[in-house]
Design a protein around this motif. Structure first.
Motif, mmCIF file in Angstrom:
data_model
loop_
_atom_site.group_PDB
_atom_site.id
_atom_site.type_symbol
_atom_site.label_atom_id
_atom_site.label_comp_id
_atom_site.label_asym_id
_atom_site.label_seq_id
_atom_site.Cartn_x
_atom_site.Cartn_y
_atom_site.Cartn_z
ATOM 1 N N THR A 1 -33.919 -13.103 -46.505
ATOM 2 C CA THR A 1 -34.846 -14.208 -46.280
ATOM 3 C C THR A 1 -35.019 -14.508 -44.802
ATOM 4 O O THR A 1 -35.546 -15.546 -44.435
ATOM 5 C CB THR A 1 -34.355 -15.482 -46.989
ATOM 6 N N ASP A 2 -34.559 -13.602 -43.930
ATOM 7 C CA ASP A 2 -34.758 -13.793 -42.505
ATOM 8 C C ASP A 2 -36.258 -13.775 -42.205
ATOM 9 O O ASP A 2 -36.937 -12.776 -42.452
ATOM 10 C CB ASP A 2 -34.054 -12.663 -41.736
ATOM 11 N N PRO A 3 -36.845 -14.860 -41.677
ATOM 12 C CA PRO A 3 -38.299 -14.940 -41.531
ATOM 13 C C PRO A 3 -38.884 -13.884 -40.594
ATOM 14 O O PRO A 3 -40.019 -13.465 -40.763
ATOM 15 C CB PRO A 3 -38.524 -16.353 -40.983
ATOM 16 N N THR B 1 -25.826 -17.915 -55.952
ATOM 17 C CA THR B 1 -26.334 -17.317 -54.725
ATOM 18 C C THR B 1 -25.423 -17.645 -53.550
ATOM 19 O O THR B 1 -25.076 -18.806 -53.320
ATOM 20 C CB THR B 1 -27.755 -17.820 -54.409
ATOM 21 N N PHE B 2 -25.026 -16.598 -52.823
ATOM 22 C CA PHE B 2 -24.343 -16.757 -51.542
ATOM 23 C C PHE B 2 -25.397 -16.597 -50.445
ATOM 24 O O PHE B 2 -26.117 -15.594 -50.424
ATOM 25 C CB PHE B 2 -23.275 -15.682 -51.356
ATOM 26 N N LEU C 1 -29.760 -14.830 -44.973
ATOM 27 C CA LEU C 1 -29.400 -13.657 -45.772
ATOM 28 C C LEU C 1 -28.770 -14.122 -47.074
ATOM 29 O O LEU C 1 -27.886 -14.977 -47.063
ATOM 30 C CB LEU C 1 -28.410 -12.771 -45.003
ATOM 31 N N GLU C 2 -29.220 -13.567 -48.189
ATOM 32 C CA GLU C 2 -28.763 -14.056 -49.490
ATOM 33 C C GLU C 2 -28.336 -12.922 -50.414
ATOM 34 O O GLU C 2 -28.928 -11.846 -50.404
ATOM 35 C CB GLU C 2 -29.872 -14.855 -50.185
ATOM 36 N N ALA D 1 -18.766 -7.324 -49.172
ATOM 37 C CA ALA D 1 -20.138 -7.650 -48.822
ATOM 38 C C ALA D 1 -20.124 -8.361 -47.475
ATOM 39 O O ALA D 1 -19.323 -9.270 -47.246
ATOM 40 C CB ALA D 1 -20.764 -8.554 -49.884
ATOM 41 N N TYR D 2 -21.009 -7.932 -46.564
ATOM 42 C CA TYR D 2 -21.010 -8.456 -45.193
ATOM 43 C C TYR D 2 -22.383 -9.007 -44.841
ATOM 44 O O TYR D 2 -23.383 -8.320 -44.991
ATOM 45 C CB TYR D 2 -20.608 -7.355 -44.216
ATOM 46 N N PHE D 3 -22.407 -10.228 -44.336
ATOM 47 C CA PHE D 3 -23.638 -10.861 -43.866
ATOM 48 C C PHE D 3 -23.674 -10.723 -42.346
ATOM 49 O O PHE D 3 -23.022 -11.485 -41.627
ATOM 50 C CB PHE D 3 -23.664 -12.341 -44.253
#
Length: 237
Positions: free
Chosen positions: A17-19, A165-166, A72-73, A39-41
């Motif tokens: 969801t990064d614009p 959702t993370f 980020l989701e 999992a890495y954001f």
């Protein structure tokens, strides 16, 4: 539901969801609790969520003013929580992000999170925030380089059809720690995500179900009930 991220996202899917779509996302990283992946954001090349220009993994702009909003989701598949038994979300977290801003006092803090991880539950009637990194970790917004075990009570959603959702969210300012002696703000890793009912879960030793065996010691270890044989007691040998 369970996700250990062993080579795949399991029951989760990635929603970028990064614009400005500038963050290179690698949701899998070989840094883990009990397996080979987490999992890495963030951007795995430099281990940062700063998305402005980088030179040798440091911001090219002296004032670090070329970053943008980050969103980020990871969203789970739809699942039905049992009605008869409370459910808990449990996961391991390794995180470092910009510390929260305290708008209050040390005695009565009012923390404003600018960069943070949050967990929301959608039960069909809306999106409900159930956990944030600042709420769990405090102003420092870090697990100090280690994985920390997290538990979220989902009892209010008993009997509901939900998604979990993370989301890692960051504003467009100061997304890189330029303190040479400070911790790198690398974002967030999550691992071993599980949704478990109370009957298979514990919060302390007293919440473990009785196995009616006098020759075992019932203990709670990282949310799991352990029934350990007693050692050295004549009647149990």
């Amino acid at each position: 539901g369970e996700a250990g991220f062993e080579g795949s996202l399991g029951l989760f899917k990635l929603l970028d969801t990064d614009p400005n779509d500038q963050v290179t996302v690698l949701p899998l990283k070989a840094l883990h609790v009990g397996g080979s992946w987490s999992a890495y954001f963030g951007d795995p090349t430099c281990e940062t969520y700063y998305d402005g220009p980088l030179t040798d993994c440091a911001p090219t702009a002296v004032l670090q003013n070329e970053s943008s909003l980050v969103g980020l989701e990871l969203k789970s598949e739809t699942m039905v929580l049992p009605f008869e038994s409370p459910a808990y979300l449990r996961f391991w977290l390794r995180m470092a992000a910009e510390p929260a801003i305290n708008l209050g006092t040390d005695e009565a803090p009012n923390l404003l999170a600018t960069d943070y991880l949050r967990v929301t539950v959608n039960d069909g009637f809306g999106q409900h925030e159930v956990w944030t990194s600042v709420g769990a970790l405090g102003k420092a917004n870090t697990t100090d380089g280690e994985f920390a075990f997290q538990v979220v009570d989902l009892a209010e959603f008993a009997g509901s059809t939900v998604t979990v959702t993370f989301a890692f969210l960051a504003d467009a300012a100061d997304n890189f720690n330029d303190d040479p002696a400070g911790e790198r703000w690398y974002g967030a890793y999550i691992d071993d995500v599980q949704i478990r009912t109370a009957c298979g879960f514990c919060l302390d030793d007293d919440s473990c179900p009785d196995d009616f065996n006098g020759c075992t010691v019932d203990t709670c270890s990282f949310g799991d009930c352990q029934f350990t044989p007693k050692v050295g007691e004549p009647l149990c040998n």
